[in-house]
Design a protein around this motif. Structure first.
Motif, PDB file in Angstrom:
ATOM      1  N   LEU A  41       0.852  -1.182   0.000  1.00  0.00           N
ATOM      2  CA  LEU A  41       0.000   0.000   0.000  1.00  0.00           C
ATOM      3  C   LEU A  41       0.889   1.233   0.000  1.00  0.00           C
ATOM      4  O   LEU A  41       1.714   1.422   0.893  1.00  0.00           O
ATOM      5  CB  LEU A  41      -0.906  -0.007   1.240  1.00  0.00           C
ATOM      6  CG  LEU A  41      -1.855   1.171   1.427  1.00  0.00           C
ATOM      7  CD1 LEU A  41      -2.889   1.217   0.323  1.00  0.00           C
ATOM      8  CD2 LEU A  41      -2.529   1.098   2.790  1.00  0.00           C
ATOM      9  N   HIS A  42       0.698   2.067  -0.999  1.00  0.00           N
ATOM     10  CA  HIS A  42       1.463   3.313  -1.116  1.00  0.00           C
ATOM     11  C   HIS A  42       0.477   4.469  -1.024  1.00  0.00           C
ATOM     12  O   HIS A  42      -0.417   4.610  -1.863  1.00  0.00           O
ATOM     13  CB  HIS A  42       2.227   3.374  -2.444  1.00  0.00           C
ATOM     14  CG  HIS A  42       3.263   2.303  -2.595  1.00  0.00           C
ATOM     15  ND1 HIS A  42       4.590   2.505  -2.298  1.00  0.00           N
ATOM     16  CD2 HIS A  42       3.149   1.007  -2.982  1.00  0.00           C
ATOM     17  CE1 HIS A  42       5.268   1.378  -2.512  1.00  0.00           C
ATOM     18  NE2 HIS A  42       4.415   0.464  -2.935  1.00  0.00           N
ATOM     19  N   THR A  68       4.173   7.192   1.735  1.00  0.00           N
ATOM     20  CA  THR A  68       4.366   6.226   2.813  1.00  0.00           C
ATOM     21  C   THR A  68       4.047   4.826   2.307  1.00  0.00           C
ATOM     22  O   THR A  68       2.889   4.528   2.010  1.00  0.00           O
ATOM     23  CB  THR A  68       3.462   6.558   4.015  1.00  0.00           C
ATOM     24  OG1 THR A  68       3.794   7.860   4.500  1.00  0.00           O
ATOM     25  CG2 THR A  68       3.651   5.543   5.129  1.00  0.00           C
ATOM     26  N   PRO A  69       5.052   3.924   2.158  1.00  0.00           N
ATOM     27  CA  PRO A  69       4.778   2.544   1.727  1.00  0.00           C
ATOM     28  C   PRO A  69       4.491   1.637   2.927  1.00  0.00           C
ATOM     29  O   PRO A  69       5.120   1.746   3.978  1.00  0.00           O
ATOM     30  CB  PRO A  69       6.077   2.146   1.027  1.00  0.00           C
ATOM     31  CG  PRO A  69       7.143   2.956   1.700  1.00  0.00           C
ATOM     32  CD  PRO A  69       6.494   4.227   2.191  1.00  0.00           C
ATOM     33  N   LEU A  70       3.527   0.755   2.757  1.00  0.00           N
ATOM     34  CA  LEU A  70       3.165  -0.216   3.780  1.00  0.00           C
ATOM     35  C   LEU A  70       3.039  -1.588   3.139  1.00  0.00           C
ATOM     36  O   LEU A  70       2.603  -1.708   1.990  1.00  0.00           O
ATOM     37  CB  LEU A  70       1.837   0.159   4.455  1.00  0.00           C
ATOM     38  CG  LEU A  70       1.775   1.479   5.220  1.00  0.00           C
ATOM     39  CD1 LEU A  70       0.344   1.761   5.648  1.00  0.00           C
ATOM     40  CD2 LEU A  70       2.690   1.435   6.427  1.00  0.00           C
ATOM     41  N   ILE A 128      -5.584   1.230   9.970  1.00  0.00           N
ATOM     42  CA  ILE A 128      -4.212   1.732  10.040  1.00  0.00           C
ATOM     43  C   ILE A 128      -4.270   3.241  10.250  1.00  0.00           C
ATOM     44  O   ILE A 128      -4.992   3.948   9.535  1.00  0.00           O
ATOM     45  CB  ILE A 128      -3.434   1.403   8.750  1.00  0.00           C
ATOM     46  CG1 ILE A 128      -3.414  -0.111   8.516  1.00  0.00           C
ATOM     47  CG2 ILE A 128      -2.027   1.952   8.820  1.00  0.00           C
ATOM     48  CD1 ILE A 128      -2.814  -0.491   7.191  1.00  0.00           C
ATOM     49  N   GLU A 129      -3.528   3.715  11.220  1.00  0.00           N
ATOM     50  CA  GLU A 129      -3.430   5.148  11.486  1.00  0.00           C
ATOM     51  C   GLU A 129      -2.031   5.642  11.132  1.00  0.00           C
ATOM     52  O   GLU A 129      -1.034   5.104  11.627  1.00  0.00           O
ATOM     53  CB  GLU A 129      -3.749   5.468  12.949  1.00  0.00           C
ATOM     54  CG  GLU A 129      -5.214   5.285  13.313  1.00  0.00           C
ATOM     55  CD  GLU A 129      -5.527   5.825  14.692  1.00  0.00           C
ATOM     56  OE1 GLU A 129      -4.567   6.228  15.385  1.00  0.00           O
ATOM     57  OE2 GLU A 129      -6.713   5.834  15.070  1.00  0.00           O
ATOM     58  N   LEU A 130      -1.992   6.647  10.285  1.00  0.00           N
ATOM     59  CA  LEU A 130      -0.727   7.245   9.861  1.00  0.00           C
ATOM     60  C   LEU A 130      -0.715   8.714  10.268  1.00  0.00           C
ATOM     61  O   LEU A 130      -1.764   9.368  10.325  1.00  0.00           O
ATOM     62  CB  LEU A 130      -0.561   7.124   8.342  1.00  0.00           C
ATOM     63  CG  LEU A 130      -0.603   5.708   7.762  1.00  0.00           C
ATOM     64  CD1 LEU A 130      -0.604   5.777   6.251  1.00  0.00           C
ATOM     65  CD2 LEU A 130       0.577   4.897   8.257  1.00  0.00           C
ATOM     66  N   ARG A 144      -0.858  -2.870  -4.612  1.00  0.00           N
ATOM     67  CA  ARG A 144      -0.270  -3.991  -5.351  1.00  0.00           C
ATOM     68  C   ARG A 144      -0.424  -5.243  -4.484  1.00  0.00           C
ATOM     69  O   ARG A 144       0.148  -5.325  -3.394  1.00  0.00           O
ATOM     70  CB  ARG A 144       1.191  -3.750  -5.690  1.00  0.00           C
ATOM     71  CG  ARG A 144       1.802  -4.922  -6.485  1.00  0.00           C
ATOM     72  CD  ARG A 144       3.282  -4.756  -6.742  1.00  0.00           C
ATOM     73  NE  ARG A 144       3.568  -3.657  -7.636  1.00  0.00           N
ATOM     74  CZ  ARG A 144       4.203  -2.544  -7.295  1.00  0.00           C
ATOM     75  NH1 ARG A 144       4.596  -2.388  -6.024  1.00  0.00           N
ATOM     76  NH2 ARG A 144       4.432  -1.574  -8.164  1.00  0.00           N
ATOM     77  N   ALA A 145      -1.214  -6.208  -4.966  1.00  0.00           N
ATOM     78  CA  ALA A 145      -1.466  -7.449  -4.234  1.00  0.00           C
ATOM     79  C   ALA A 145      -0.783  -8.613  -4.930  1.00  0.00           C
ATOM     80  O   ALA A 145      -0.697  -8.653  -6.168  1.00  0.00           O
ATOM     81  CB  ALA A 145      -2.970  -7.707  -4.130  1.00  0.00           C
TER      82      ALA A 145
END
Length: 418
Positions: free
Chosen positions: A88-89, A97-99, A111-113, A131-132
């Protein structure tokens, strides 16, 4: 989501095909046995390949923030199918922020950013790139989701306790002591009692000494009109900071402080395009000015513009014009001098571009830099000959000190005329 083949799929297919072909050509069945695992992996991957089901929701904890504050972004994920690896971008105000995470069947995750508001302006936060990958990592599924939310980042205010006092006041009630005499609480003078004077204005001590009635005269409290003139023709920039960023912070601070003093404040953004706000007062006017400043940008233009393009209603009589400019464009320089020649009360806050100039590395560059500094000094002296205070101000210095210099220049000019 768009499905793409991973490099592993091509490698496994090539190895399986090469092993089977070599077994047929060479008559070696053991080569086919070696290729069988790759073929089985391909078969299992193709059989289990399916587009992932995922729902994403994004929310900001607020729509308005100030430079330097932290904004919390909440991302809610719900997976309808198991996802072995999800990348996740998320595009934030301070960068991407990439996750990477794994989601099970029908799993919900929050998710808290946190993102720091680095620069003022209007932003859209929440563009997501997903991207999965499947369990065997043979296929990838890519897609972009638009979950953008508006975020307004206001310029931070500078520390400021005192302001430049305009030379003339208006007729409405405010906090500024007028030079004229009328109803107020500030003592102005004494005069003899006249028929119709209020008894509350009698100065009994002065009357007792003079054996006749004397009354106090007062200065009324009036408001003033202040026009913030923002020069947006050109800017000096170094990395992520520019003279425009500093100028917008100063303009927002001046507007806020004058409005808190119950004055009327207007805005003129003078540059590649002309933007203006008529003078007004109150909290709503402050939001109008700040929202207008958020849209400020440098628009390249070679057309000559002068004072004649400014609507007359934006320049009320007796108004203080407070110019915030780097003094880099001749059009803004000439326009300010024309305003002074038309009798307007003018003060100039020069947002110094010197700090944004590259350091001289050679003898010729150092000489050119010194000549440029001398030219700017001559420009300030030109303004001062017209009775206009010009104060150089840099980021990091207190704005209070710059405004104190403006007040000192105006007092000195008034005493020299006397």
């Amino acid at each position: 989501m768009k499905r793409t083949a991973s490099p592993k799929l091509g490698a496994y297919a090539g190895l399986a095909a090469l092993g089977l072909l070599a077994a047929l050509v060479l008559g070696r069945p053991e080569l086919a046995v070696l290729a069988t695992p790759f073929a089985l992996v391909l078969f299992a991957g193709l059989l289990a390949a399916r587009e992932p089901e995922i729902r994403v929701a994004l929310e900001l904890d607020r729509e308005r923030a100030v430079e330097g504050e932290i904004v919390t972004i909440t991302v809610d994920l719900h997976a309808g199918t198991p996802i072995e690896r999800l990348e996740l971008h998320l595009e934030l105000v301070d960068g991407e922020t990439p996750l990477t995470l794994r989601l099970a069947w029908d799993e919900e995750r929050t998710i808290e950013l946190q993102a720091r508001c680095k620069r003022w302006g209007g932003h859209l936060v929440g563009e997501l790139f997903l991207r999965a990958h499947d369990r065997l990592d043979l296929f990838g599924y890519e897609g972009t989701l638009d979950r953008r939310q508006p975020l307004k980042i206001y310029p931070r205010a500078e520390e400021l306790r005192s302001l430049v006092t305009p030379l003339e006041t208006q007729v409405f009630t405010g906090n500024q002591v007028a030079r004229t005499k009328g109803e107020g609480i500030e003592f102005a003078d004494l005069r003899r009692y006249a028929y119709g004077d209020s008894l509350r204005r009698i100065n009994w001590r002065a009357s007792a000494r003079r054996s006749e009635l004397w009354v106090n005269e007062m200065h009324p409290e009036r408001n003033t009109d202040v026009i913030v003139f923002l020069d947006t023709f050109v800017e000096a920039r170094e990395e992520d900071e520019s003279t425009l960023d500093v100028a917008v912070r100063a303009a927002a601070t001046l507007a806020d402080r004058y409005l808190k003093r119950k004055d009327r404040v207007g805005l003129i953004s003078f540059g590649g395009y002309l933007n203006w706000l008529l003078p007004g007062s109150g909290l709503i006017q402050l939001y109008r000015i700040v929202d207008s400043l958020l849209d400020t940008e440098i628009i390249l233009s070679y057309a000559w513009k002068g004072v004649d393009v400014i609507p007359p209603r934006t320049l009320p009589p007796k108004a203080l014009i407070f110019a915030v400019t780097p003094l880099l464009d001749e059009r803004a320089v000439t326009t300010l001098i024309d305003l002074r020649a038309r009798g307007f009360d003018l003060a100039v806050l020069e947002v110094s571009p010197v700090a944004f100039a590259s350091a001289a590395t050679g003898e010729q560059e150092e000489l050119a830099h010194r000549l440029w500094r001398l030219k700017r000094d001559a420009l300030r002296a030109r303004y001062q000959r017209f009775g206009v205070p010009v104060v150089e101000w840099q980021e990091g210095e207190p704005l209070e000190g710059a405004l104190a210099e403006v007040g000192a220049f105006r007092r000195q000019a008034r005493y020299s005329r006397v």
